[in-house]
Design an enzyme around this catalytic site. Structure first.
Site, PDB file in Angstrom:
ATOM      1  N   LYS A 126      -0.171   6.425 -19.726  1.00 24.56           N
ATOM      2  CA  LYS A 126      -1.402   6.562 -18.940  1.00 24.56           C
ATOM      3  C   LYS A 126      -1.194   6.239 -17.466  1.00 24.56           C
ATOM      4  O   LYS A 126      -1.758   6.887 -16.595  1.00 24.56           O
ATOM      5  CB  LYS A 126      -2.493   5.648 -19.509  1.00 24.56           C
ATOM      6  CG  LYS A 126      -3.232   6.238 -20.706  1.00 24.56           C
ATOM      7  CD  LYS A 126      -4.480   5.411 -21.002  1.00 24.56           C
ATOM      8  CE  LYS A 126      -5.340   6.087 -22.061  1.00 24.56           C
ATOM      9  NZ  LYS A 126      -6.565   5.316 -22.322  1.00 24.56           N
ATOM     10  N   GLY A 127      -0.440   5.179 -17.193  1.00 27.79           N
ATOM     11  CA  GLY A 127      -0.176   4.797 -15.810  1.00 27.79           C
ATOM     12  C   GLY A 127      -1.426   4.383 -15.049  1.00 27.79           C
ATOM     13  O   GLY A 127      -1.596   4.730 -13.886  1.00 27.79           O
ATOM     14  N   TYR A 163       2.513  -3.567  -9.180  1.00 21.29           N
ATOM     15  CA  TYR A 163       2.217  -2.237  -9.721  1.00 21.29           C
ATOM     16  C   TYR A 163       0.841  -1.789  -9.230  1.00 21.29           C
ATOM     17  O   TYR A 163       0.645  -0.640  -8.835  1.00 21.29           O
ATOM     18  CB  TYR A 163       2.242  -2.320 -11.255  1.00 21.29           C
ATOM     19  CG  TYR A 163       1.918  -1.028 -11.966  1.00 21.29           C
ATOM     20  CD1 TYR A 163       2.905  -0.063 -12.177  1.00 21.29           C
ATOM     21  CD2 TYR A 163       0.632  -0.773 -12.442  1.00 21.29           C
ATOM     22  CE1 TYR A 163       2.616   1.118 -12.842  1.00 21.29           C
ATOM     23  CE2 TYR A 163       0.333   0.404 -13.108  1.00 21.29           C
ATOM     24  CZ  TYR A 163       1.335   1.349 -13.302  1.00 21.29           C
ATOM     25  OH  TYR A 163       1.035   2.516 -13.953  1.00 21.29           O
ATOM     26  N   HIS A 166      15.496  -5.258 -16.855  1.00 23.18           N
ATOM     27  CA  HIS A 166      14.303  -6.032 -17.222  1.00 23.18           C
ATOM     28  C   HIS A 166      14.673  -7.514 -17.341  1.00 23.18           C
ATOM     29  O   HIS A 166      13.853  -8.321 -17.779  1.00 23.18           O
ATOM     30  CB  HIS A 166      13.755  -5.563 -18.576  1.00 23.18           C
ATOM     31  CG  HIS A 166      13.249  -4.152 -18.569  1.00 23.18           C
ATOM     32  ND1 HIS A 166      12.178  -3.758 -17.810  1.00 23.18           N
ATOM     33  CD2 HIS A 166      13.658  -3.039 -19.240  1.00 23.18           C
ATOM     34  CE1 HIS A 166      11.957  -2.459 -18.001  1.00 23.18           C
ATOM     35  NE2 HIS A 166      12.845  -2.011 -18.860  1.00 23.18           N
TER      36      HIS A 166
END
Length: 247
Positions: A204-205, A147, A62
């Site tokens: 949750k994605g 994403y 990260h």
């Protein structure tokens, strides 16, 4: 990052066509790390153990560029940077913070939001993180992927990733990997792959969950912050802020 990690590993192993014995060797080498294969985690000896991982090594972090070992950016290593819209990132990180035992919890979303905007969290400011990666957006060995675009069309996203790394896979391979690495599939097996952290890492994605928590004032504050930090940059264009972060 856990989702992307699984995708890249599946793409790499399918391309390499490892034997069963070779796969066992790779899995055992990762187990010897005795921690998540992240550059920023573990004891100082982790780096020596990482050197022993069989090629190609897939290592996550990260960390922003200035905290990476200089050799990473100077070598032939390729870097895949996952971007996520800052509003969903804030919400995801809020739940992660409050569910991860080693991190302090926040009494309310409002209290957390203030800390997020000031960068007073582990790993610092997400805006600073984006600003720094924007400097590398044209680097030939660095690819940035959203994403959101992976969620919208995972197969197309994986094809772009495969092309970047020089992997060769069939259409059938991409469809199989998409099925095996769907959010639901990974959530269902997260207890065996990520142990007690499975439920924390796979929540949750989804895209757009920020709309459930942001107040009008918070929404406007983040819009201003994003514009101040990244307005007019190539990274801002790539992230499609107006598409994913406007109510």
């Amino acid at each position: 990052t856990n989702w992307l990690d699984e995708m890249v590993k599946e793409l790499e192993s399918t391309n390499a066509k490892y034997t069963e014995e070779e796969m066992k060797e790779r899995i055992n080498a990762e187990k010897k790390l005795k921690t998540f294969p992240r550059l920023e985690f573990g004891d100082p000896g982790i780096y020596e153990r990482m050197k022993k991982l069989p090629s190609r090594r897939i290592i996550l972090t990260h960390l922003p560029p200035h905290l990476l070992p200089p050799s990473v950016l100077q070598s032939t290593a390729k870097i895949l940077v996952l971007l996520r819209n800052p509003k969903d990132t804030a919400v995801s990180y809020y739940h992660f913070y409050n569910n991860m035992p080693v991190l302090p919890s926040f009494a309310s979303w409002d209290e957390y939001f203030e800390a997020f905007m000031k960068g007073k969290l582990a790993w610092g400011s997400y805006f600073d993180h984006l600003v720094e990666w924007n400097k590398y957006i044209d680097h030939e060995r660095i690819m940035m992927i959203n994403y959101e675009e992976l969620k919208e069309d995972q197969i197309l996203g994986m094809k772009r990733i495969a092309a970047f790394f020089g992997f060769s896979l069939s259409e059938e391979d991409f469809h199989r990997i998409a099925k095996e690495t769907s959010f639901q599939a990974m959530k269902e097996k997260s207890n065996e792959t990520h142990g007690k952290f499975g439920d924390i890492l796979f929540r949750k994605g989804v895209v757009g969950n920020w709309k459930d928590l942001f107040s009008k004032a918070q929404n406007e504050e983040m819009d201003r912050k994003f514009e101040d930090c990244l307005g007019g940059t190539k990274l801002a264009g790539k992230m499609k802020y107006d598409v994913y972060c406007k109510a």
